[in-house]
Write a protein that holds these residues in place. Sequence first.
Motif, PDB file in Angstrom:
ATOM      1  N   VAL A  20       0.909  -1.228   0.007  1.00  0.00           N
ATOM      2  CA  VAL A  20       0.031  -0.025  -0.157  1.00  0.00           C
ATOM      3  C   VAL A  20       0.969   1.237  -0.092  1.00  0.00           C
ATOM      4  N   PHE A  21       0.702   2.109  -0.752  1.00  0.00           N
ATOM      5  CA  PHE A  21       1.501   3.271  -1.182  1.00  0.00           C
ATOM      6  C   PHE A  21       1.124   4.556  -0.321  1.00  0.00           C
ATOM      7  N   GLN A  22       1.896   5.547  -0.397  1.00  0.00           N
ATOM      8  CA  GLN A  22       1.516   6.938   0.337  1.00  0.00           C
ATOM      9  C   GLN A  22       0.243   7.592  -0.184  1.00  0.00           C
ATOM     10  N   LYS A  23       0.215   7.424  -1.538  1.00  0.00           N
ATOM     11  CA  LYS A  23      -1.047   8.366  -1.944  1.00  0.00           C
ATOM     12  C   LYS A  23      -2.213   6.990  -2.370  1.00  0.00           C
ATOM     13  N   PRO A  24      -3.259   7.170  -2.068  1.00  0.00           N
ATOM     14  CA  PRO A  24      -4.237   6.116  -2.622  1.00  0.00           C
ATOM     15  C   PRO A  24      -4.140   6.309  -4.126  1.00  0.00           C
ATOM     16  N   ASN A  25      -4.005   4.938  -4.467  1.00  0.00           N
ATOM     17  CA  ASN A  25      -3.987   4.780  -6.154  1.00  0.00           C
ATOM     18  C   ASN A  25      -4.735   4.059  -6.564  1.00  0.00           C
ATOM     19  N   PRO A  26      -6.208   4.218  -6.364  1.00  0.00           N
ATOM     20  CA  PRO A  26      -7.221   3.239  -7.015  1.00  0.00           C
ATOM     21  C   PRO A  26      -7.314   3.331  -8.476  1.00  0.00           C
ATOM     22  N   PHE A  27      -7.631   2.215  -9.308  1.00  0.00           N
ATOM     23  CA  PHE A  27      -7.343   1.988 -10.739  1.00  0.00           C
ATOM     24  C   PHE A  27      -8.603   2.795 -11.359  1.00  0.00           C
ATOM     25  N   PRO A  28      -8.864   3.353 -12.338  1.00  0.00           N
ATOM     26  CA  PRO A  28      -9.932   4.389 -12.990  1.00  0.00           C
ATOM     27  C   PRO A  28     -11.064   3.004 -13.498  1.00  0.00           C
ATOM     28  N   LYS A  29     -11.708   2.448 -12.420  1.00  0.00           N
ATOM     29  CA  LYS A  29     -12.489   1.438 -12.311  1.00  0.00           C
ATOM     30  C   LYS A  29     -13.670   1.417 -11.226  1.00  0.00           C
ATOM     31  N   THR A  30     -14.538   0.609 -11.202  1.00  0.00           N
ATOM     32  CA  THR A  30     -15.457   0.711 -10.281  1.00  0.00           C
ATOM     33  C   THR A  30     -14.868   0.071  -8.903  1.00  0.00           C
ATOM     34  N   ILE A  31     -15.650   0.554  -7.947  1.00  0.00           N
ATOM     35  CA  ILE A  31     -15.246   0.140  -6.592  1.00  0.00           C
ATOM     36  C   ILE A  31     -14.847  -1.572  -6.658  1.00  0.00           C
ATOM     37  N   PHE A  32     -15.889  -2.246  -7.058  1.00  0.00           N
ATOM     38  CA  PHE A  32     -15.749  -3.635  -7.111  1.00  0.00           C
ATOM     39  C   PHE A  32     -14.644  -4.132  -8.035  1.00  0.00           C
ATOM     40  N   GLU A  33     -14.674  -3.653  -9.160  1.00  0.00           N
ATOM     41  CA  GLU A  33     -13.319  -4.021  -9.907  1.00  0.00           C
ATOM     42  C   GLU A  33     -12.037  -3.732  -9.648  1.00  0.00           C
ATOM     43  N   ASN A  34     -11.774  -2.645  -8.584  1.00  0.00           N
ATOM     44  CA  ASN A  34     -10.643  -2.285  -8.112  1.00  0.00           C
ATOM     45  C   ASN A  34     -10.072  -3.619  -7.156  1.00  0.00           C
ATOM     46  N   VAL A  35     -11.133  -4.031  -6.355  1.00  0.00           N
ATOM     47  CA  VAL A  35     -10.609  -5.099  -5.268  1.00  0.00           C
ATOM     48  C   VAL A  35     -10.500  -6.604  -6.140  1.00  0.00           C
ATOM     49  N   ALA A  36     -11.396  -6.543  -7.357  1.00  0.00           N
ATOM     50  CA  ALA A  36     -11.354  -7.981  -8.022  1.00  0.00           C
ATOM     51  C   ALA A  36     -10.171  -7.888  -8.962  1.00  0.00           C
ATOM     52  N   TYR A  37      -9.560  -6.704  -9.148  1.00  0.00           N
ATOM     53  CA  TYR A  37      -8.536  -6.732 -10.207  1.00  0.00           C
ATOM     54  C   TYR A  37      -7.344  -7.693  -9.938  1.00  0.00           C
ATOM     55  N   GLY A  38      -6.891  -7.793  -8.832  1.00  0.00           N
ATOM     56  CA  GLY A  38      -5.810  -8.522  -8.586  1.00  0.00           C
ATOM     57  C   GLY A  38      -6.298 -10.069  -8.828  1.00  0.00           C
ATOM     58  N   LEU A  39      -7.298 -10.420  -8.391  1.00  0.00           N
ATOM     59  CA  LEU A  39      -7.759 -11.873  -8.703  1.00  0.00           C
ATOM     60  C   LEU A  39      -7.961 -12.195 -10.215  1.00  0.00           C
ATOM     61  N   ARG A  40      -8.453 -11.214 -10.946  1.00  0.00           N
ATOM     62  CA  ARG A  40      -8.628 -11.359 -12.136  1.00  0.00           C
ATOM     63  C   ARG A  40      -6.902 -11.745 -13.009  1.00  0.00           C
ATOM     64  N   VAL A  41      -6.269 -10.776 -12.676  1.00  0.00           N
ATOM     65  CA  VAL A  41      -4.728 -10.859 -13.331  1.00  0.00           C
ATOM     66  C   VAL A  41      -4.242 -12.139 -12.776  1.00  0.00           C
ATOM     67  N   ASN A  42      -4.776 -12.742 -11.831  1.00  0.00           N
ATOM     68  CA  ASN A  42      -4.127 -13.874 -11.171  1.00  0.00           C
ATOM     69  C   ASN A  42      -4.836 -15.072 -11.928  1.00  0.00           C
ATOM     70  N   GLY A  43      -5.631 -14.843 -12.691  1.00  0.00           N
ATOM     71  CA  GLY A  43      -6.251 -15.974 -13.634  1.00  0.00           C
ATOM     72  C   GLY A  43      -7.420 -16.456 -12.695  1.00  0.00           C
ATOM     73  N   ILE A  44      -8.183 -15.801 -11.772  1.00  0.00           N
ATOM     74  CA  ILE A  44      -9.262 -16.459 -11.170  1.00  0.00           C
ATOM     75  C   ILE A  44     -10.480 -15.816 -12.049  1.00  0.00           C
ATOM     76  N   THR A  45     -11.114 -16.667 -12.357  1.00  0.00           N
ATOM     77  CA  THR A  45     -12.302 -16.438 -13.201  1.00  0.00           C
ATOM     78  C   THR A  45     -13.817 -16.789 -12.581  1.00  0.00           C
ATOM     79  N   ASP A  46     -13.755 -17.595 -11.679  1.00  0.00           N
ATOM     80  CA  ASP A  46     -14.944 -17.986 -10.666  1.00  0.00           C
ATOM     81  C   ASP A  46     -15.656 -16.803 -10.044  1.00  0.00           C
ATOM     82  N   LYS A  47     -16.738 -16.681 -10.762  1.00  0.00           N
ATOM     83  CA  LYS A  47     -17.500 -15.198 -10.418  1.00  0.00           C
ATOM     84  C   LYS A  47     -17.695 -15.039  -8.993  1.00  0.00           C
TER      85      LYS A  47
END
Lengths: 224, 250
Positions: free
Chosen positions: B89-116
């Motif tokens: 976690v960094f000094q300044k909050p750095n959310p992605f330009p995505k929805t709140i849900f997708e921000n948290v889901a992002y790491g899971l998706r890039v790690n290949g998790i597809t189970d909704k």
Amino acid sequence: MSHLDIELKQLKVATIELWNLVNTQLAKGYESLISMDKEIALEIISIEKRVNAYEIKVDRDCENIFALFNPVAVDLRFVLAVLKINTNLERTGDIAEGIAKFVKHADANFDKKLLEKTRVLEMFQAAQNMMDHVLEAFEKEDTHLARKIFKEDDILDQINRGATSIIADYIRINPDSIEQALYLLSIIRKLERVGDQAKNMAEEIVFYIEAKVLKHISKLDSNI
Amino acid sequence: MHKIESKNVNFHYGQTHALKNISISIEQNTVTALIGPSGCGKSTYLRLFNRMNDLIENTRLEGQILIDGVDIYAKGVNVDNLRKNVGMVFQKPNPFPKTIFENVAYGLRVNGITDKQLIEERVITSIQQVALWDEVKDKLKKSAFELSGGQQQRLCIARALAIQPSIILMDEPTSALDPISTAKVEELVYELKDKYTIVIVTHNMQQAGRISDSTAFFYMGELIEHDNTKNIFTHPKEERTQNYITGRFG
């Protein structure tokens, strides 16, 4: 000098001023006991009001420093030490006031022979010396000097221990002077407590400078 | 076995010797604060734990950093797996330009998790873990940028938690937050240490005192003192530590 340094310096100055007031009370107490001068006794009692006002001021200054500066390490230990020394000083002031009240209420001068036999004047001087030395240790931040206080207390303890039998013997021989003898015993007990307060203050000085806790150890080993 | 152990770590940026012979052991489920003036090497040291400094050219590391007993700089170490295990976690909050849900889901998706269903469960759990659920449950599909700074920072912590790391690195995570958001993040750190090992860089001495179990003081690339936080802030052993924490440095 940082803002906190200035505040700490002012706190130290206020504590020393309070200390000097209390030491003055003790010095006058000694004087009043020798001369049985009730005027001096009244003076001691009136100084007590200033001592109480100082105690409140030092307490409030400590509270402000905690709240506004969040002191840590040696600064934190200093403020904690001052907070406790402040209480010790106020109690020592109370003791001096208590002695003054005995002088004020005494019907006659204390029997010189009894003063001599109980060594109360010697004890009084030893207690004053302890208070002077511990103040010097505080002013100079000298833990070596602070540690010497523990040894100085031995004479107070020794005189205090011997007092009961001397006073009891005196009462048997002089049943008309029971009140005076009991007053003197109370003064001796109070002086013994001055020694305890001085030792507590010396422990606080070592705590704040060296971060060492001597409490409850000094009785076992005064060489720590 | 210690959770993190660094042994005689030296780090160089080109000719600059940024870290000098640093050896620290960090226990599992503890919070360790790294303190010191700017440029002392504390952030560099923090970034060694998930090999973030690998991205900087012309750097060199000597010594060993072990996580769960494994040298993370040894040949054959999968850096992606390492970073899954060591979130940041960094000094300044750095959310992605995505929805709140997708921000948290992002790491899971890039790690290949597809189970909704799994993704949804992990997202909700992570947001709940950072005590943000009540504030965002009705706007999960809105942009993360609509959140306040403090909420964004907690969302970033949730994002780090979603991939289930065992270590969380925090680089001045509250320096851009107001006192209320700071208090929430601090409270969170305190709660998270039950499950994670946390290493935090902070310039806020009181924060280090409030939230950490141990504190390491760095100065000019050297580790001056590492001890129980209570000892550091009541009776530090080193004069330089005392001078720094009492603001009398330099």
